[in-house]
Design a protein around this motif. Structure first.
Motif, mmCIF file in Angstrom:
data_model
loop_
_atom_site.group_PDB
_atom_site.id
_atom_site.type_symbol
_atom_site.label_atom_id
_atom_site.label_comp_id
_atom_site.label_asym_id
_atom_site.label_seq_id
_atom_site.Cartn_x
_atom_site.Cartn_y
_atom_site.Cartn_z
ATOM 1 N N UNK A 205 0.738 -1.201 -0.078
ATOM 2 C CA UNK A 205 0.053 -0.060 0.040
ATOM 3 C C UNK A 205 1.016 1.330 0.068
ATOM 4 N N UNK A 206 0.830 2.043 -1.116
ATOM 5 C CA UNK A 206 1.634 3.275 -1.165
ATOM 6 C C UNK A 206 0.782 4.515 -1.332
ATOM 7 N N UNK A 207 1.231 5.389 -1.627
ATOM 8 C CA UNK A 207 0.710 6.607 -1.825
ATOM 9 C C UNK A 207 -0.529 6.478 -3.097
ATOM 10 N N UNK A 208 -0.153 5.719 -3.980
ATOM 11 C CA UNK A 208 -0.977 5.358 -5.209
ATOM 12 C C UNK A 208 -2.428 4.824 -4.780
ATOM 13 N N UNK A 209 -2.607 4.424 -3.582
ATOM 14 C CA UNK A 209 -3.991 3.806 -2.933
ATOM 15 C C UNK A 209 -4.752 5.070 -2.896
ATOM 16 N N UNK A 210 -4.108 6.329 -2.273
ATOM 17 C CA UNK A 210 -4.969 7.481 -2.159
ATOM 18 C C UNK A 210 -5.222 8.252 -3.459
ATOM 19 N N UNK A 211 -3.996 8.329 -4.219
ATOM 20 C CA UNK A 211 -3.965 9.058 -5.513
ATOM 21 C C UNK A 211 -4.857 8.094 -6.541
ATOM 22 N N UNK A 212 -4.579 6.904 -6.685
ATOM 23 C CA UNK A 212 -5.166 6.178 -7.882
ATOM 24 C C UNK A 212 -6.210 5.169 -7.551
ATOM 25 N N UNK A 213 -6.212 4.979 -6.219
ATOM 26 C CA UNK A 213 -7.204 3.818 -5.587
ATOM 27 C C UNK A 213 -6.551 2.751 -5.987
ATOM 28 N N UNK A 214 -5.472 2.329 -6.127
ATOM 29 C CA UNK A 214 -4.819 1.187 -6.480
ATOM 30 C C UNK A 214 -3.695 0.736 -5.416
ATOM 31 N N UNK A 215 -3.257 -0.740 -5.331
ATOM 32 C CA UNK A 215 -2.254 -1.232 -4.477
ATOM 33 C C UNK A 215 -1.793 -2.171 -5.242
ATOM 34 N N UNK A 216 -0.405 -2.528 -4.817
ATOM 35 C CA UNK A 216 0.247 -3.543 -5.774
ATOM 36 C C UNK A 216 0.193 -4.909 -5.012
ATOM 37 N N UNK A 217 -0.141 -6.014 -5.746
ATOM 38 C CA UNK A 217 -0.158 -7.243 -5.598
ATOM 39 C C UNK A 217 1.045 -7.934 -6.060
ATOM 40 N N UNK A 218 1.721 -8.665 -5.288
ATOM 41 C CA UNK A 218 2.927 -9.326 -5.802
ATOM 42 C C UNK A 218 2.832 -10.618 -5.456
ATOM 43 N N UNK A 219 3.197 -11.626 -6.414
ATOM 44 C CA UNK A 219 3.092 -13.015 -6.273
ATOM 45 C C UNK A 219 4.594 -13.475 -5.812
ATOM 46 N N UNK A 220 4.884 -14.063 -4.456
ATOM 47 C CA UNK A 220 5.879 -14.379 -3.876
ATOM 48 C C UNK A 220 6.728 -15.281 -4.803
ATOM 49 N N UNK A 221 5.749 -16.315 -5.413
ATOM 50 C CA UNK A 221 6.734 -17.306 -6.096
ATOM 51 C C UNK A 221 7.227 -16.924 -7.488
ATOM 52 N N UNK A 222 6.508 -15.914 -8.337
ATOM 53 C CA UNK A 222 7.003 -15.347 -9.406
ATOM 54 C C UNK A 222 7.552 -14.234 -9.647
ATOM 55 N N UNK A 223 7.289 -13.436 -8.535
ATOM 56 C CA UNK A 223 7.971 -11.928 -8.503
ATOM 57 C C UNK A 223 6.855 -11.183 -9.418
ATOM 58 N N UNK A 224 5.869 -11.661 -10.034
ATOM 59 C CA UNK A 224 4.988 -11.011 -10.852
ATOM 60 C C UNK A 224 4.111 -9.992 -10.057
ATOM 61 N N UNK A 225 3.993 -8.583 -10.722
ATOM 62 C CA UNK A 225 3.133 -7.890 -9.744
ATOM 63 C C UNK A 225 1.777 -7.478 -10.631
ATOM 64 N N UNK A 226 0.795 -6.953 -9.883
ATOM 65 C CA UNK A 226 -0.338 -6.561 -10.418
ATOM 66 C C UNK A 226 -0.739 -5.246 -9.945
ATOM 67 N N UNK A 227 -1.098 -4.037 -10.592
ATOM 68 C CA UNK A 227 -1.754 -3.229 -9.843
ATOM 69 C C UNK A 227 -3.381 -3.225 -9.653
ATOM 70 N N UNK A 228 -3.757 -3.153 -8.752
ATOM 71 C CA UNK A 228 -4.928 -3.854 -8.447
ATOM 72 C C UNK A 228 -6.079 -2.516 -8.007
ATOM 73 N N UNK A 229 -7.035 -2.425 -8.226
ATOM 74 C CA UNK A 229 -7.966 -1.299 -8.030
ATOM 75 C C UNK A 229 -8.502 -1.784 -6.661
ATOM 76 N N UNK A 230 -8.794 -0.867 -5.728
ATOM 77 C CA UNK A 230 -9.356 -1.368 -4.571
ATOM 78 C C UNK A 230 -10.551 -2.318 -4.318
ATOM 79 N N UNK A 231 -11.606 -1.616 -5.388
ATOM 80 C CA UNK A 231 -12.895 -2.130 -5.380
ATOM 81 C C UNK A 231 -12.771 -3.681 -6.067
ATOM 82 N N UNK A 232 -11.743 -4.051 -6.476
ATOM 83 C CA UNK A 232 -11.475 -5.284 -7.070
ATOM 84 C C UNK A 232 -10.710 -6.166 -6.313
ATOM 85 N N UNK A 233 -10.064 -5.722 -5.082
ATOM 86 C CA UNK A 233 -8.912 -6.202 -4.551
ATOM 87 C C UNK A 233 -9.359 -7.854 -4.113
#
Lengths: 582, 582
Positions: free
Chosen positions: B533-561
């Motif tokens: 959860x960074x400032x993007x949460x307030x600015x864009x309504x998103x958080x970053x979801x990272x998969x530990x296994x692959x390192x893959x990251x997704x920017x996800x809207x809080x609504x769809x989290x």
């Protein structure tokens, strides 16, 4: 579907010879437990279900109160126990062993040493405190006389928790949180219990409560009030004193009465035809090195713990007969305060002695008493204090209600340890100013396996166990009158399946036994509800639902069975919990 | 809400000096376990959560397979162990102690004696059989060299099950049910494992499988095929023989070659410039009392277990140098089958020796070999058999695919015991004809605590653990970049709360640490998903979801989290289980 024919539930008709108390007999008879060695039991499937339910309640409430669960080893290096001195102090109750390299270990009866060394190694700043760590684990204590089934075992299951704080106030908060959690736990389990103020004993530390399940077989006497929540061990219970009105008229001068061989209060009340309340008992005690005369009203009993606390003494005990004679010239039974040299012996009295306005005391001469004795006029009392045991009917120190007595089995204990272990083990933290301080500890135990026994002690009749809903191995026992009748068997299976799907736990007695045998077993096992499936199921579409506790029966339409069963279970369950996670 | 600041998760940056393997290092570094004494560990809160999850899976599958859970004591009276003879046989690995009355006890490493005596006392008719009883319990074994963290401990947690049947066929059914349950359990846990045919060893009984988690640190070599489910311990793996085509042309008469000091196959291939496949190794063994010459192709290894089984011998071992000289006149390295007196020594050969059409053997004379030797023409072989170790690339005896090797850690074991314990303890039943018969037993173990270590061995990288979803301590790690920024903290709390309500288990890192420290700890602890959860949460309504296994990251809207997190977890979880009980 849990079919009884496939389960290990070896019920017994005979009462096992070595079982003295109800819970022990019933655990064996209901096929729940078997002894492997003295004080060492196997939990059979029914008992294990109850054990798991109690554990789940404990876990939920401990987590809710901020506890963190971990699991420490049973084998504990002797070195740790040497650090606290308990290796020597604990005595033969500590189970000890040596490994293949001749290193000594204890099998943990409790884990103060281990948890304190863990916290010492992992936490060193006030920022990471407070913390409350708990575990649910098998414990070992080599009891000199294991007895009463799961009440006093050598291998048993405990929940033990340990809190670490930076301040006394922090400990108070953690302590209260545990007190409240224990209250919720034992309430949810369905026990009739009291949190009892107990004497801290040799372990020291202020503030200790024992959670006692009230039952006849208990070894401790508890004084409690039905109004409010006051309860205390007999030796701890405070007695409130309110002076009674002084009667009119003058008391004549005292006179010597010949009372040959009259040594006890009972004999004296008969010989002189008086009430015990008119007699002042004179007891001579050795308090550490000093002799003291203690006066107690004839109908009261001296409380030695209060005497000890009054003098802050380390030892108190009745004086020897020789001391009595040297001091008073009289044998036991005839000593008294009149004419005694208060330079040689202090005279103290329980508050209630002030109510004796016209009293009888020993004459300090064999076979004589004095009548019409008046305190202040005929002898002086150094001080009055609360020195007697509370009695039934006394006034509750909190509510003013009447005190009752009960006996109890300890199922829980909350205890302020202070810094005893943190100092011995070196569990310190750096405070805000960078100063090293010992952590302030509390410890909190629950006898998980003992709780099963306590619940049975409180909930049984001549036919067997009567399980509280929350910890019953199953909620419902489904019994076809004759399982060989296809319709009965099929209906039983359907009913079992329906209830199971609705979240109700069902034991289906599919054994090809006579109905009488199955009913007897059902009463013995004591599930809250019994559903009997007879030919009526096919003929009228009904089954009989019987409440184990009351014996009350209901004819219930199969269509309405699930909601009716849920309603009945909720009505039996005094805890008001949501039973089926809806 | 589980806040990391309040949890005991003492992560370490340094690699502990005494930890040799990944799981041991990571259990310590991720703050999951601490050693109390050699091979004795405390499970800290994170590890206990994983332990409970594994236990729940084990319980579910054991119950589904018809097992009944009970709980036996750790303390077992020595008398029972005397009855089976194991008190003496078990050796120093059995933890022993004496109680205050000098009675001897074992701390159970296994419970055959206790369960068999229980079943003896409670079951006596075929009508109450079969039965399968299991427990999940702390076990004790005084390992000579505890190591590898939770892999080889002195105090550890096992699931042990015991089945009792009236017939061998019944045992086969119970055995298969356990085999299937174990397969489901280890699949659900997320292990890469093989059920390996193992040698029954001294305990006897036919039919035994070890469930091996494949990993480098394993002490056993497993031969397996990627097609189908064949897997066997090296000593057990059958080798299929299919003859190769005989080459054209005559082989010249054998000739003696001077090979001074050439004693090993490697030296011989160099000295004579031939392939190891052209050499026939001659080994002289003492099989019980008898001397036997065994021929194996130069590129193969003799399998002593197969040799032992061929002769049904109790002991096999290389013959002494003196025996060799007496028999052949030559020292080791130069013995061979040509000219040997087969009255004095039987010559047997591995099947693959038949493929050597023009071979080299020892000359039975120091410093000489024979070339151009032909089996049948120059010497006779008593019998050919499967006598060698399987090798990588060999043909799988089931599927014909190529054999591969792996190393494994034993996490489970299913074993047909037969009547060894029921006869020793007297666990008999009356059959349909009223005849007394010993019960036929199986036993089935799972190393529950060891499974944690095996899972970590298989799932880690240089940064830490990568938990399989089913046994991760939590599903999601929520990390605000800077917890002191109110918006970040609040969003983190909301996200934690939302996920929690949706059944997702969240650890919220609320510590006032730098982001880098928190990310490092998150990688170390290895929860499947990390939500930053960074400032993007307030600015864009998103958080970053990272998969530990692959390192893959997704920017996800809080609504769809919540749905996204569930979908991602399901996609990582290879087991296809329903994760959130929907």
């Amino acid at each position: 579907m849990l079919k009884q024919s496939q389960m290990l539930i070896p019920t017994l008709r005979e009462v096992p010879a070595d079982a003295e108390i109800a819970s022990h007999k019933l655990l064996l008879r209901a096929g729940m437990a078997r002894q492997l060695a003295s004080g060492i039991y196997t939990y059979l499937p029914l008992a294990l279900r109850t054990l798991h339910k109690i554990q789940a309640i404990v876990r939920e409430e401990m987590n809710r109160a901020g506890g963190q669960e971990l699991l420490m080893p049973a084998m504990q290096p002797a070195e740790l126990w040497h650090q606290t001195g308990r290796w020597d102090v604990y005595g033969p109750e500590l189970v000890r062993l040596q490994d293949r390299h001749d290193r000594s270990f204890a099998l943990g009866p409790t884990h103060e040493e281990v948890i304190t060394s863990l916290v010492r190694d992992e936490i060193n700043s006030y920022k990471k405190l407070p913390i409350n760590l708990y575990q649910i684990q098998t414990k070992f204590r080599d009891e000199v006389r294991p007895r009463f089934g799961l009440i006093r075992c050598r291998e048993f299951i405990m929940k033990d928790a340990y809190s670490f704080d930076t301040t006394q106030e922090g400990l108070d908060i953690n302590f209260q949180a545990m007190y409240d959690a224990y209250t919720r736990i034992f309430t949810r389990v369905g026990l009739n219990f009291r949190a009892v103020e107990a004497d801290a004993g040799a372990i020291g530390g202020k503030g200790t409560y024992e959670f006692m399940a009230l039952c006849e077989i208990g070894e401790d006497t508890i004084a409690y009030s039905e109004e409010g929540d006051f309860a205390a061990n007999l030796e701890k219970a405070e007695v409130v004193y309110k002076p009674s009105a002084k009667p009119e008229g003058e008391v004549p001068a005292f006179e010597k009465v010949h009372t040959p061989g009259v040594k006890t209060i009972e004999q004296l009340t008969k010989a002189m035809n008086v009430d015990a309340k008119q007699i002042i008992k004179s007891l001579i005690y050795r308090v550490d090195e000093k002799l003291v005369m203690i006066l107690v009203r004839g109908d009261h009993e001296l409380n030695e713990v209060k005497l000890k606390n009054l003098y802050d003494a380390t030892q108190v005990g009745l004086a020897q007969e020789a001391d009595l004679r040297a001091l008073t010239g009289a044998p036991a039974g005839f000593v008294g305060p009149v004419g005694l040299d208060t330079e040689k012996v202090e005279i103290i009295a329980d508050n209630y002695v002030q109510d004796v306005h016209d009293g009888i005391v020993g004459a300090n001469e064999a076979d004589y008493h004095l009548a019409h004795v008046v305190i202040g006029r005929d002898f002086k009392v150094g001080r009055f204090a609360d020195l007697r045991n509370i009695t039934e009917g006394d006034e509750c120190p909190r509510t003013g209600g009447a005190i009752k007595f009960a006996r109890g089995v300890e199922v829980g204990h909350v205890f302020k340890l202070g810094t005893k272990y943190s100092q011995a083990i070196g569990a310190t933290f750096l405070d805000e100013n960078g100063r090293s301080q010992p952590m302030i500890m509390g410890c909190y135990g629950i006898g998980v396996s003992r709780t099963i026994a306590a619940a049975i002690e409180q909930n049984n009749d001549e036919n067997g166990i009567i399980w509280p809903v929350a910890i019953a191995p199953f909620h419902v026992h489904v019994i076809p009158v004759n399982v060989k009748v296809d319709e009965q068997r099929l209906t039983s299976e359907q009913v079992t399946e329906q209830l199971h799907r609705a979240g109700v736990e069902v034991l289906f007695d599919d054994r090809p036994e006579r109905a009488g045998v199955k009913f007897k077993d059902a009463d013995l096992i004591g599930l809250p509800l019994r559903i009997t499936v007879s030919d009526k199921a096919a003929q009228e579409g009904t089954v009989e639902v019987r409440i184990r506790k009351t014996g009350e029966t209901h004819n219930v339409n199969l269509d309405e069975l699930v909601p009716t069963v849920k309603k009945l279970l909720a009505s039996i369950d005094h805890t008001g919990a949501e039973l089926f996670g809806e």
